[in-house]
Structures are given as structure tokens and as C-alpha cells.
Design an enzyme around this catalytic site. Structure first.
Site, PDB file in Angstrom:
ATOM      1  N   ASP A 274      -9.593 -14.302   0.617  1.00 13.39           N
ATOM      2  CA  ASP A 274     -10.905 -14.830   0.243  1.00 13.39           C
ATOM      3  C   ASP A 274     -10.967 -15.398  -1.162  1.00 13.39           C
ATOM      4  O   ASP A 274     -11.950 -16.040  -1.524  1.00 13.39           O
ATOM      5  CB  ASP A 274     -11.961 -13.720   0.360  1.00 13.39           C
ATOM      6  CG  ASP A 274     -12.180 -13.348   1.800  1.00 13.39           C
ATOM      7  OD1 ASP A 274     -12.307 -14.278   2.613  1.00 13.39           O
ATOM      8  OD2 ASP A 274     -12.193 -12.157   2.112  1.00 13.39           O
TER       9      ASP A 274
ATOM     10  N   HIS B 286      -7.064  -5.065  -1.100  1.00 19.46           N
ATOM     11  CA  HIS B 286      -7.051  -5.063   0.360  1.00 19.46           C
ATOM     12  C   HIS B 286      -6.652  -3.675   0.833  1.00 19.46           C
ATOM     13  O   HIS B 286      -5.832  -3.025   0.202  1.00 19.46           O
ATOM     14  CB  HIS B 286      -6.053  -6.103   0.880  1.00 19.46           C
ATOM     15  CG  HIS B 286      -6.297  -6.503   2.282  1.00 19.46           C
ATOM     16  ND1 HIS B 286      -5.843  -5.762   3.337  1.00 19.46           N
ATOM     17  CD2 HIS B 286      -7.002  -7.537   2.804  1.00 19.46           C
ATOM     18  CE1 HIS B 286      -6.238  -6.353   4.461  1.00 19.46           C
ATOM     19  NE2 HIS B 286      -6.954  -7.420   4.164  1.00 19.46           N
TER      20      HIS B 286
ATOM     21  N   HIS C 271     -16.127  -7.696   3.899  1.00 17.99           N
ATOM     22  CA  HIS C 271     -15.204  -8.260   4.902  1.00 17.99           C
ATOM     23  C   HIS C 271     -15.346  -9.790   4.849  1.00 17.99           C
ATOM     24  O   HIS C 271     -14.896 -10.401   3.889  1.00 17.99           O
ATOM     25  CB  HIS C 271     -15.558  -7.648   6.265  1.00 17.99           C
ATOM     26  CG  HIS C 271     -14.581  -7.886   7.365  1.00 17.99           C
ATOM     27  ND1 HIS C 271     -13.344  -8.411   7.177  1.00 17.99           N
ATOM     28  CD2 HIS C 271     -14.670  -7.650   8.702  1.00 17.99           C
ATOM     29  CE1 HIS C 271     -12.710  -8.502   8.344  1.00 17.99           C
ATOM     30  NE2 HIS C 271     -13.498  -8.046   9.288  1.00 17.99           N
TER      31      HIS C 271
HETATM   32  N1  ACO Z   1     -12.017  -4.866  -8.036  1.00 15.62           N
HETATM   33  C1  ACO Z   1     -11.866  -3.825  -8.864  1.00 15.62           C
HETATM   34  N2  ACO Z   1     -11.351  -2.640  -8.503  1.00 15.62           N
HETATM   35  C2  ACO Z   1     -10.981  -2.524  -7.228  1.00 15.62           C
HETATM   36  C3  ACO Z   1     -11.098  -3.581  -6.288  1.00 15.62           C
HETATM   37  C4  ACO Z   1     -11.631  -4.784  -6.739  1.00 15.62           C
HETATM   38  N3  ACO Z   1     -11.764  -5.817  -5.915  1.00 15.62           N
HETATM   39  N4  ACO Z   1     -10.635  -3.169  -5.095  1.00 15.62           N
HETATM   40  C5  ACO Z   1     -10.240  -1.900  -5.251  1.00 15.62           C
HETATM   41  N5  ACO Z   1     -10.449  -1.508  -6.552  1.00 15.62           N
HETATM   42  C6  ACO Z   1     -10.106  -0.219  -7.142  1.00 15.62           C
HETATM   43  C7  ACO Z   1     -11.047   0.871  -6.659  1.00 15.62           C
HETATM   44  O1  ACO Z   1     -12.164   0.983  -7.517  1.00 15.62           O
HETATM   45  C8  ACO Z   1     -10.146   2.064  -6.721  1.00 15.62           C
HETATM   46  O2  ACO Z   1     -10.023   2.450  -8.072  1.00 15.62           O
HETATM   47  P1  ACO Z   1      -9.954   4.011  -8.474  1.00 15.62           P
HETATM   48  O3  ACO Z   1      -8.638   4.490  -7.911  1.00 15.62           O
HETATM   49  O4  ACO Z   1     -10.029   4.012  -9.968  1.00 15.62           O
HETATM   50  O5  ACO Z   1     -11.149   4.660  -7.843  1.00 15.62           O
HETATM   51  C9  ACO Z   1      -8.782   1.531  -6.301  1.00 15.62           C
HETATM   52  O6  ACO Z   1      -8.800   0.149  -6.673  1.00 15.62           O
HETATM   53  C10 ACO Z   1      -8.503   1.681  -4.816  1.00 15.62           C
HETATM   54  O7  ACO Z   1      -9.472   0.955  -4.081  1.00 15.62           O
HETATM   55  P2  ACO Z   1     -10.180   1.414  -2.744  1.00 15.62           P
HETATM   56  O8  ACO Z   1     -11.640   1.133  -2.866  1.00 15.62           O
HETATM   57  O9  ACO Z   1      -9.746   2.799  -2.389  1.00 15.62           O
HETATM   58  O10 ACO Z   1      -9.530   0.431  -1.701  1.00 15.62           O
HETATM   59  P3  ACO Z   1     -10.017   0.191  -0.222  1.00 15.62           P
HETATM   60  O11 ACO Z   1      -8.795   0.025   0.597  1.00 15.62           O
HETATM   61  O12 ACO Z   1     -11.013   1.200   0.219  1.00 15.62           O
HETATM   62  O13 ACO Z   1     -10.823  -1.191  -0.348  1.00 15.62           O
HETATM   63  C11 ACO Z   1     -11.408  -3.456  -0.269  1.00 15.62           C
HETATM   64  C12 ACO Z   1     -10.334  -2.415   0.068  1.00 15.62           C
HETATM   65  C13 ACO Z   1     -12.741  -3.099   0.391  1.00 15.62           C
HETATM   66  C14 ACO Z   1     -10.964  -4.811   0.267  1.00 15.62           C
HETATM   67  C15 ACO Z   1     -11.582  -3.511  -1.810  1.00 15.62           C
HETATM   68  O14 ACO Z   1     -10.355  -3.833  -2.433  1.00 15.62           O
HETATM   69  C16 ACO Z   1     -12.671  -4.476  -2.231  1.00 15.62           C
HETATM   70  O15 ACO Z   1     -13.832  -4.108  -2.251  1.00 15.62           O
HETATM   71  N6  ACO Z   1     -12.294  -5.732  -2.600  1.00 15.62           N
HETATM   72  C17 ACO Z   1     -13.267  -6.731  -2.954  1.00 15.62           C
HETATM   73  C18 ACO Z   1     -13.908  -7.298  -1.692  1.00 15.62           C
HETATM   74  C19 ACO Z   1     -12.982  -8.234  -0.987  1.00 15.62           C
HETATM   75  O16 ACO Z   1     -12.337  -9.100  -1.577  1.00 15.62           O
HETATM   76  N7  ACO Z   1     -12.944  -8.072   0.347  1.00 15.62           N
HETATM   77  C20 ACO Z   1     -12.136  -8.934   1.217  1.00 15.62           C
HETATM   78  C21 ACO Z   1     -11.080  -8.147   1.872  1.00 15.62           C
HETATM   79  S1  ACO Z   1     -10.060  -9.205   2.806  1.00 15.62           S
HETATM   80  C22 ACO Z   1     -10.962  -9.502   4.209  1.00 15.62           C
HETATM   81  O17 ACO Z   1     -11.808  -8.783   4.637  1.00 15.62           O
HETATM   82  C23 ACO Z   1     -10.643 -10.710   4.866  1.00 15.62           C
END
Ligand code: ACO
Length: 435
Positions: free
Chosen positions: A370, A314, A275
Site C-alpha cells: 500500500d 505486515h 487492510h
Molecule cells: N508504524 C509504526 N509502528 C508499527 C507499524 C507501523 N506501520 N506496524 C507495526 N508497528 C509496531 C507496533 O507498534 C509494534 O511495536 P511494539 O513492539 O513496540 O509494540 C510492532 O511494530 C509489531 O507490530 P504489530 O502491531 O504486532 O504487528 P501486526 O502484525 O499486528 O500488524 C499491521 C500488522 C496491521 C499491518 C501493522 O503493521 C499496521 O498497522 N501497519 C500500518 C497499516 C498498513 O499499512 N496496513 C496494510 C497492510 S498490507 C494489506 O492489508 C494489504
């Protein structure tokens, strides 16, 4: 039946329980069914009734809200109906805070009165300084911030009187006003520098920068471009509907604890790397990549799930995060004022490559807020550990608006989800000698 013999459209869904053959009509309101209506779906009188199972709230609306609207597919973010792009260009953080609190943009006299109130509550009790001094020299600033926000509750014995509108508003003003002071002091503590008292002749953001950067000069004058950039960053972070920390604010606040404790809980939720800690992770990632030539190798690791592309993806946005677009532009203004961050070139190239790669395109992974914010903070010499604190200063306005909305919502009660118990059935205690 309709005129053409078609069934008449109704705002409801019909559910057949194949265990019993019974059908149920569940009303649809605002695009949702009420999960509690499922409880009528039973196999017998003793049956508890059907529940919905939704780990991580992937498809559950926990409240009705009038604060913020997001269309994640189209990349739209509005506060109280106003597009984030217009607010970022034309408003100030305090005006946005007023908007979030009250639902309408202020008239001039209202904004003047609100600004006056905030500016007159920026000081904190001297004992809080001693509290701050008690932290180790290398304490994480976000952990210090969380603790000192919680500690503020001990100075206001009436802060639990949350049903009194005047008392409630008074504490909302206090929290909004004092959060930059606590944030700045956490930073100064990390550097071993004396704490700087608020300068109430400066703007909300100018005063924050003064408490951060002032050294021996009699009066600190914030550089115009930096003051505006931070004000915009605070606006961009001010609210984001039911995100993890806002959900924490509402859930903890639903126990009717005082708003300082609820804000500390929301800040703790923001501390996590998924987050508010994500922009720090972006910098670690960019540093680890090191040069543009190593980007393809890193992208390969992301695709084999050995690494994550931090600052991408996201839960709600399945399009370019509108805040990322504004921040990317803002980065140029800041870099013009203080010099270019060399990691920017790696970030730009990483974004270019990722946006052309099917792995990211097919999963709708775009830069989030971010991805670029950390580069701006780093260019201003903020340590990475401080980034979530900067996020918290902006988000405090949204937390408080959402907290008050929750309290005023007659449908809300103490937040208490159900569970699906998957553990052992009842069994008798086994004495140690028999295990
Ligand atoms: N890098 C690589 N792969 C990713 C990323 C990423 N940043 N984010 C999602 N994916 C992939 C997952 O591995 C998944 O792949 P799969 O279908 O092969 O298993 C698919 O994309 C779907 O992702 P989920 O994890 O289901 O998405 P979720 O909605 O649960 O997660 C989150 C959202 C936590 C923000 C995620 O995208 C992440 O970890 N991003 C990096 C951290 C980040 O930048 N956080 C800031 C968010 S904005 C904020 O809080 C202000």
C-alpha cells in the site's frame, strides 16, 4: 534408539501435562500439530480438554491451501508456485485469475475461452443501476461496492447451489466479470457522471478504464501504459493467502451462503484502514507531513506511538513486501505517462529515513503493497475513498479461488472458533428496583 545411541527422530511432539503427570504424543504433520489433538489432554473424564488460545490467529493455520505461498522472512510471494515477479512481468490479470481458479496456467484455447466467458458477463441487470442510483451523492464508493455485490445475489436464484460444480463456476465467472462494472459505477455515481456500459471489445482492464474515464467520445481507447499498469496492479492484489478479507470469504462461505454474499463480506473486511483502506491512509499521512523537512518530526511521533507509519509493516512480511518493489517501479511508468505525483518525493524520503532507523529495522517494518499504490491511484485522479475498491477488483480472483478450495476441502466445516469465557459466573436476575 538410533545407531549412535541418540533417540530416533519422529514427526511428533511429546507433551507432559504437569497437572496430571501424563504424557501425550501429538503427531506433527506439515509442520503443525492438530489443535483438536489437544482435546485429549484432560485432567478428568469430564474435563473439556485443552484448547489453544490464539487471538488474531497469530500462529494458527486455519486450512490447507494450494493457492498462494508466502515466505514473509524472505519476501517471497508465489501464486500456484509461480513467483509474483514473473507473473507481474509476463502475465495478464485474466490469465492469473485462470491460474488461481484452476491451479495451472491456461493453454491458448483455454485462455481464449475463459476471456470470452468473462467478457460476456460484464453487464449487470438494469435494475442494479436503479439500486446504485439510490445512494446519496456523497456515499462512500467502497460501501456502495459492498452493497451492490451483495445485491447481485438477488438476481441469481440458483446462486446458493454451491455444491453443483457448473453452477458454482458460472457464478465465479459472473462475479469476476461484473465486479469492475459495479466498481466503475460506484465511482461515476460519486462524480455525478452517467454510468458507462461495458465495452466488450476491450480487454478486462481496458474495459474497466473505459467505464471509469469515458466521456463523450464514441469509443474510449485506454492509454497502453495505464492499461498495463492497472493489469499489473490487479495481478499484485489477486491473492495473498489467509489475509483478513480472504479469511472473511472462507469463514462466511463456510456457512454455505451464496458467493455474492461471501464476496460482499470479504469486501467489507477489505474496507478497514488496517487492510484495504491502508493506501488511503498513506496518502492522508503524506499530505499531513506536507514537506520533506517535516519527516523527522513525523518519525518521532511514530516512535512515541502518537502516529503510525501507514503502508509499513505486515503481519506476514518481515522483509520488503515483493509487491511494493514492483509497484515502486510501476509508479515510474505511470508518472512518465501522466506526470509525477509531488507526494512521491515525501514517500521516497520517508522510506529512506525509516529503513535506516533502528525503530523500524528492529521491528522488521518495511514498505508494504500500500505504500506506493495510493500514489499511482491519486496520479490518475482517483479519489482516495475509491482505493479499496481498486484493491477489491484484483482480490476478487483470489477470494473466489480460496472460497472454492474451502468448499472442496473435506476437512472444512462451518468456521466456528472457541472462546475462553472470562465473564461472570452464573447469577440470578436482579429486579430493577434492587439494582
Ligand atoms: N508504524 C509504526 N509502528 C508499527 C507499524 C507501523 N506501520 N506496524 C507495526 N508497528 C509496531 C507496533 O507498534 C509494534 O511495536 P511494539 O513492539 O513496540 O509494540 C510492532 O511494530 C509489531 O507490530 P504489530 O502491531 O504486532 O504487528 P501486526 O502484525 O499486528 O500488524 C499491521 C500488522 C496491521 C499491518 C501493522 O503493521 C499496521 O498497522 N501497519 C500500518 C497499516 C498498513 O499499512 N496496513 C496494510 C497492510 S498490507 C494489506 O492489508 C494489504
Amino acid at each position: 534408539m538410533g545407531a549412535a545411541g541418540e533417540p530416533k527422530s519422529r514427526e511428533s511432539v511429546t507433551l507432559t501435562d504437569n497437572r496430571t503427570g501424563k504424557t501425550y504424543e501429538l503427531p506433527i504433520e506439515n509442520g503443525a500439530i492438530r489443535a483438536a489433538d489437544l482435546r485429549n489432554v484432560k485432567t478428568s473424564e469430564e474435563d473439556f480438554g485443552l484448547m489453544s488460545f490464539d487471538p488474531a490467529f497469530m500462529n494458527t493455520a486455519s486450512c490447507k491451501s494450494k493457492v498462494t505461498f508466502i515466505d514473509g522472512d524472505k519476501g517471497i510471494l508465489n501464486y500456484r508456485g509461480y513467483p509474483i515477479e514473473q507473473l507481474a512481468e509476463r502475465s495478464t490479470h485474466l490469465e492469473v485469475a485462470f491460474l488461481l481458479f484452476n491451479g495451472e496456467l491456461p493453454r491458448k484455447a483455454e485462455l481464449d475461452a475463459f476471456t470470452h466467458e468473462i467478457i460476456n458477463h460484464t453487464f449487470v441487470h438494469e435494475n442494479l443501476k436503479k439500486f446504485e442510483e439510490g445512494f446519496r451523492h456523497d456515499a462512500n464508493p467502497m460501501a456502495m461496492f459492498i452493497s451492490s455485490v451483495a445485491a447481485l445475489s438477488t438476481f441469481y436464484q440458483d446462486s446458493h447451489e454451491i455444491q453443483d460444480p457448473q453452477v458454482r463456476r458460472q457464478h465465479m465467472i459472473r462475479i469476476l466479470a461484473k465486479v469492475p462494472t459495479l466498481a466503475a459505477w460506484a465511482h461515476r455515481h460519486s462524480l455525478g457522471l452517467p454510468y458507462i456500459y461495458p465495452d466488450n471489445e476491450l480487454s478486462f482492464t481496458g474495459n474497466f478504464l473505459s467505464m471509469i474515464f469515458k466521456m463523450s467520445e464514441a469509443k474510449y481507447k485506454p492509454p497502453v501504459a495505464i492499461e498495463r499498469a492497472f493489469d499489473v496492479l490487479f495481478i499484485l492484489h489477486a491473492d495473498h493467502e489467509q489475509n483478513c478479507s480472504t479469511n472473511a470469504m472462507r469463514a462466511v462461505g463456510s456457512s454455505h451462503v451464496d458467493p455474492y454474499s461471501a464476496t460482499a463480506a470479504a469486501s467489507a473486511a477489505l474496507y478497514g484502514p488496517l487492510h484495504g483502506g491502508a493506501n488511503a491512509e498513506v496518502l492522508y499521512m503524506l499530505r499531513e507531513i506536507g514537506t520533506k523537512t517535516k519527516i523527522p518530526e513525523f518519525v518521532k511521533k511514530v516512535k512515541t506511538k502518537e502516529a503510525k507509519l501507514m503502508g509499513f509493516g505486515h503481519r506476514v512480511y518481515k522483509n520488503y513486501d515483493p509487491r511494493a518493489r514492483i509497484i515502486k517501479k510501476l509508479a515510474d511508468d505511470v508518472f512518465n505517462a501522466v506526470g509525477r505525483n509531488p507526494l512521491l518525493d515525501i514517500a521516497l524520503e520517508l522510506e529512506r529515513i525509516a529503513l535506516q532507523d533502528d525503530y523500524f529495522v528492529s521491528r522488521k517494518l518495511y514498505p508494504n503493497v500500500d505504500f506506493y499504490s495510493g500514489l499511482i491511484y491519486q496520479a490518475l485522479k482517483f479519489p482516495v475513498d475509491f482505493f479499496p475498491v481498486l484493491f477489491a477488483i484484483g482480490r476478487t480472483a483470489g477470494w473466489l479461488a480460496q472460497w472454492e478450495e474451502m468448499l472442496m476441502d473435506s476437512e472444512q466445516k462451518i468456521a466456528r472458533p472457541r472462546q475462553l469465557y472470562m465473564g461472570s459466573p452464573r447469577r440470578d436476575y436482579v429486579p430493577m428496583s434492587a439494582r
